[in-house]
Design a protein around this motif. Structure first.
Motif, mmCIF file in Angstrom:
data_model
loop_
_atom_site.group_PDB
_atom_site.id
_atom_site.type_symbol
_atom_site.label_atom_id
_atom_site.label_comp_id
_atom_site.label_asym_id
_atom_site.label_seq_id
_atom_site.Cartn_x
_atom_site.Cartn_y
_atom_site.Cartn_z
ATOM 1 N N ASP A 280 5.089 6.472 -6.391
ATOM 2 C CA ASP A 280 5.332 5.128 -5.880
ATOM 3 C C ASP A 280 5.851 5.130 -4.448
ATOM 4 N N SER A 299 8.710 3.598 1.735
ATOM 5 C CA SER A 299 8.855 2.597 0.682
ATOM 6 C C SER A 299 8.901 3.310 -0.657
ATOM 7 N N ASP A 301 8.591 1.538 -3.492
ATOM 8 C CA ASP A 301 7.949 0.650 -4.472
ATOM 9 C C ASP A 301 6.511 0.332 -4.060
ATOM 10 N N ARG A 302 5.761 1.369 -3.658
ATOM 11 C CA ARG A 302 4.335 1.262 -3.357
ATOM 12 C C ARG A 302 4.059 0.331 -2.179
#
Length: 494
Positions: A280, A299, A301-302
């Motif tokens: 992710d 990041s 969170d993808r």
């Protein structure tokens, strides 16, 4: 005698304590762990390109590049594979007509064992497409007869999802509507979705460049690029951007501004942003300011929320037509870039299990020059660094000597990463069937843009690499000096 032994023990103890307290020379220079550069391109050919490296789950790495013969002006697409032990004989899988340049190319591997290859001829296309069983890709005869379609592509990238859908992103650089465009094919290149304009808000008089396009293990699509002046009159970048799609390219996020040039004249000089995805976690590494030092955002969170911008790699500087990234069996991201001083291909690692630790201290995988005064002394001046892995624990890095070639490759085994047992390579059927529903022409609805400035952990910049080298050498010098002084003492008192 007892006094002599005691003094030697004290000196050895001091040396051992110091050596464990600071990074060693080996911790800063890992070049001895890598093979010497192997010539990958055809001997006597000095105009080559960057590579496309495709890792597969079957114990092979597939490498594509272009070569231009100065005698007849023919540009060929070359291919070679490597299993960690032996290289296949490089072979051309396609040759252009005389004086027709292959401007850009892209390659990807499908779930069925098929290698897909696209390329563009001329600054505005057309795009050509072909495919071949990966096990037999070394032979030009097994590649399908190329088909072409009229997208105005200058640069392009290709990925294949778990349903064997081809996703193609390209840059319209010289056309009437410069920008980043996306299309896909659910029938192995027979038909393609009407292109979707990803960045209709492109700044006037700017054009995108250095496109990256990756797919994660959940079929999420991730892309990045930067803008520069249309006439290429300046090496400055003006805008580094990123987008994603989590529904197979049907809808896309609004382009996220990873970084923008400020009023400083040297901001984002030759940024050449690199994109990496592991699980992710998404990384963007690019060069900023007049010294082209690396900057980093990530990041967890993808690509939805991002860390603050942080300068990394200490005081190391330089930019040589892009960097390479590879993932190992532990999910770690390996970065490779030609930076200085000392000058060389540097290697650093990010462990997603400990994001607060940031990038490890950069180490030299290939030494070019220790200082401007030393010179290269016959070593290659690495440009266009690219990387991949075999079985999750063998790193493979390619680079060109100078900006145009020849092309070289180095590799090494990671002792701290377990091998992923290779799977048996499936044989692609002559007429494979896609498992996805053929795409229809749709206009995507952009989703709200991701926001910046979250409180994600920001990695600390590693210590100065040059200082670490001297600190690593210092304990050895102290030990030698102590032994020499002790011998002089004995001579004077004997």
């Amino acid at each position: 005698m007892k006094k002599t032994t005691l003094i030697l023990l004290i000196l050895l103890t001091i040396g051992l304590i110091w050596a464990t307290a600071v990074p060693s020379t080996q911790a800063q220079d890992e070049s001895l762990l890598w093979t010497v550069p192997r010539l990958l391109s055809t001997p006597g050919i000095f105009e080559t390109s960057e590579t496309e490296i495709v890792s597969d789950p079957h114990g092979f790495i597939h490498i594509f590049w272009t070569e231009t013969n100065p005698e007849d002006g023919i540009t060929s697409l070359q291919y070679a594979s490597f299993d960690g032990v032996a290289w296949s004989q490089p072979n051309d899988v396609y040759a252009s007509a005389p004086d027709i340049d292959i401007i850009s190319f892209a390659a990807a591997l499908g779930q069925d064992g098929t290698l897909h290859l696209t390329w563009s001829e001329g600054n505005t296309g057309p795009i050509f497409y072909t495919k071949a069983p990966a096990l037999e890709a070394y032979s030009a005869r097994v590649w399908d007869r190329p088909t072409s379609f009229g997208f105005p592509a200058y640069r392009m990238k290709l990925v294949v999802d778990s349903k064997n859908v081809l996703h193609l992103m390209f840059i319209n650089f010289y056309g009437q509507e410069p920008g980043v465009y996306y299309t896909r094919s659910a029938d192995f290149g027979d038909t393609w979705l009407t292109t979707v304009w990803i960045d209709p808000d492109i700044p006037t008089y700017d054009t995108p460049n250095v496109l990256k396009f990756l797919i994660d293990d959940k079929d999420g699509l991730h892309a990045s690029w930067y803008y520069a002046a249309t006439d290429l009159s300046s090496p400055l970048g003006e805008w580094v951007r990123y987008v994603n799609s989590f529904d197979g390219g049907v809808t896309w996020s609004s382009p996220f501004s990873v970084d923008r040039a400020d009023d400083s004249v040297d901001e984002l000089r030759q940024p050449f942003p690199g994109l990496a995805v592991s699980g992710d976690t998404v990384h963007m590494v690019y060069a900023g300011n007049n010294d082209t030092q690396r900057e980093h955002r990530y990041s967890l969170d993808r690509g939805v929320t991002w860390s603050e911008t942080e300068r990394v790699m200490g005081n190391l500087q330089g930019q040589a037509l892009g960097d390479g990234f590879a993932n190992d069996s532990l999910g770690r991201v390996h970065f490779f870039g030609q930076i200085r001083w000392p000058q060389g291909v540097y290697h650093t690692t990010w462990d997603p299990a400990d994001p607060e630790a940031g990038w490890t201290t950069p180490q030299m995988a290939y030494v070019i020059s220790r200082s401007p005064e030393e010179g290269r002394e016959g070593r290659y001046h690495a440009h266009s660094v690219r990387a991949g892995t075999i079985n999750g624990n063998i790193l493979v890095v390619t680079f060109t000597d100078e900006a145009t070639g020849p092309l070289y490759v180095i590799w090494r085994k990671l002792e701290d990463a377990p091998e992923i047992a290779p799977l048996a390579m499936p044989t692609a059927t002559p007429t494979p069937e896609a498992t996805a529903t053929p795409a229809t022409n749709v206009t995507p609805t952009p989703t709200p843009p991701p926001f910046a400035g979250t409180d994600l952990a920001v990695p600390e910049a590693p210590p100065n690499a040059g200082l670490g080298i001297w600190l690593g050498v210092l304990p050895t010098l102290l030990l030698i000096g102590g032994i020499f002084g002790f011998r002089m003492y004995r001579l004077r008192n004997s």
